[in-house]
Design an enzyme around this catalytic site. Sequence first.
Site, short mmCIF file in Angstrom:
data_model
loop_
_atom_site.label_atom_id
_atom_site.label_comp_id
_atom_site.label_asym_id
_atom_site.label_seq_id
_atom_site.Cartn_x
_atom_site.Cartn_y
_atom_site.Cartn_z
CB SER A 1 5.31 -3.83 -5.85
OG SER A 1 5.58 -2.55 -5.38
CG HIS B 1 4.45 -4.33 -9.94
ND1 HIS B 1 3.69 -4.10 -10.66
CD2 HIS B 1 4.07 -3.25 -9.11
CE1 HIS B 1 3.15 -2.97 -11.14
NE2 HIS B 1 3.32 -2.60 -10.49
CG ASP C 1 4.25 0.44 -7.60
OD1 ASP C 1 3.39 -0.09 -9.00
OD2 ASP C 1 4.41 -1.05 -7.30
CG MET D 1 4.49 6.56 -7.74
SD MET D 1 3.71 5.89 -6.16
CE MET D 1 3.13 4.11 -5.15
CG HIS E 1 1.49 0.77 -11.56
ND1 HIS E 1 1.17 0.10 -11.12
CD2 HIS E 1 0.94 1.19 -12.44
CE1 HIS E 1 0.17 0.47 -10.68
NE2 HIS E 1 -0.12 1.65 -11.91
CG MET F 1 0.78 4.65 -10.49
SD MET F 1 1.30 4.01 -9.10
CE MET F 1 2.35 2.97 -9.39
CG MET G 1 -4.63 0.55 -10.36
SD MET G 1 -2.66 -0.21 -9.92
CE MET G 1 -3.31 0.30 -8.29
N GLY H 1 -0.47 4.63 -5.15
CA GLY H 1 0.45 5.73 -4.00
C GLY H 1 0.65 5.47 -3.10
CG PHE H 2 0.79 6.02 -0.04
CD1 PHE H 2 2.26 6.42 0.23
CD2 PHE H 2 0.33 6.85 -0.77
CE1 PHE H 2 2.46 7.58 0.27
CE2 PHE H 2 0.61 8.17 -0.42
CZ PHE H 2 1.42 8.20 -0.46
N GLY H 3 2.22 1.62 -0.51
CA GLY H 3 1.25 0.14 -0.84
C GLY H 3 0.86 -0.25 0.59
N GLY H 4 0.95 -1.60 1.28
CA GLY H 4 0.26 -1.52 2.82
C GLY H 4 -0.99 -1.35 2.35
CG ASP I 1 -0.98 -2.64 -8.21
OD1 ASP I 1 -0.23 -3.08 -7.15
OD2 ASP I 1 0.08 -3.03 -9.10
N GLY I 2 -2.47 -4.24 -5.41
CA GLY I 2 -3.22 -3.18 -4.47
C GLY I 2 -3.28 -4.17 -3.66
N GLY I 3 -2.89 -4.75 -2.18
CA GLY I 3 -3.70 -4.93 -1.30
C GLY I 3 -3.50 -6.35 -1.14
N GLY J 1 3.05 -6.48 -2.31
CA GLY J 1 4.29 -5.92 -2.11
C GLY J 1 4.23 -6.38 -0.46
C1 DX5 Z 1 0.49 1.04 -5.39
C2 DX5 Z 1 1.15 0.24 -6.18
C3 DX5 Z 1 1.38 -1.46 -5.59
C4 DX5 Z 1 1.61 -1.79 -4.47
C5 DX5 Z 1 0.88 -3.24 -4.05
O1 DX5 Z 1 0.53 2.24 -5.75
O2 DX5 Z 1 1.07 0.08 -7.19
O3 DX5 Z 1 2.22 -1.47 -6.89
O4 DX5 Z 1 2.69 -0.95 -4.30
O5 DX5 Z 1 1.81 -3.46 -2.79
P1 DX5 Z 1 0.66 -3.90 -1.88
O6 DX5 Z 1 0.34 -5.33 -2.38
O7 DX5 Z 1 2.22 -3.50 -0.34
O8 DX5 Z 1 -0.35 -2.83 -1.82
ZN ZN Z 2 1.51 -0.75 -9.00
#
Ligand code: DX5
Ligand code: ZN
Length: 223
Positions: free
Chosen positions: A14, A39, A41, A43, A72, A74, A144, A149-152, A182-184, A204
């Site tokens: 991502s 990927h 994102d 937003m 993606h 959002m 999801m 909303g956020f990475g990490g 997707d996510g974490g 990400g």
């Molecule tokens: C969250 C995003 C994800 C995210 C993935 O809103 O849709 O794509 O950035 O990042 P990590 O792998 O760091 O959770």
């Molecule tokens: Zn995403």
Amino acid sequence: MEIKSTNKILIAPSILSADFSKMGEEVRNLQECGADVIHIDVMDGVFVPNITFGIKMVKDISKHTNLILDTHLMIVEPWKYVKQFVEAGSHYVTVHYEVCKDRLEQTLFEIRECGAKCGLVINPNTPVEAIAHLVEKCDMVLVMSVYPGFGGQKFIADVIPKIKKIREIINSSGKEILLEVDGGINFENSSLVKKAGANVLVAGNTVFSAKDRALAIKKLKEE
Ligand code: DX5
Ligand code: ZN
């Protein structure tokens, strides 16, 4: 461009975790490091509490890679922008169940009409039952494993049974539908996600914080 074989594990870094000031370089590097999909994102600060980038970013990125671009969305009212995101170079466009409601099926159809593959995304608190009847109409289902909303963020393990259920629906449909999570995602939980039936893993933080991105992608892919 589409993903032909759905029995391989694909890694989709991502770019939310990239340095936005040098996106071209980042994307070229991901391709060199063995990424399968980029990927993207998008937003809007309304559906999610963060703002990233829009149509022009997809267009500019597409000049730097020939990998699959997985956008993606959002954003609220995604149907207003689907065509522009496809024209900008998105190969897959995914939209959230939570914002489409009655227009969901039509929006998926419109993505295909515009020439891209269509995907449906569900948040961690949306049950499979809400979308089960639409799975067969998608080219991709995205589960999801964090609230968008956020990475990490930390992976929500409660979504594992949902991944399994969707895998069953896909298998019984006999169709080539991708199952993305997707996510974490990290080295600890990636095998769980794959075992549950996912074949596209978004990552990400795990890829971007790695000293050796190629090794990180390889490790995520390992069966
Ligand atoms: C969250 C995003 C994800 C995210 C993935 O809103 O849709 O794509 O950035 O990042 P990590 O792998 O760091 O959770
Ligand atoms: Zn995403």
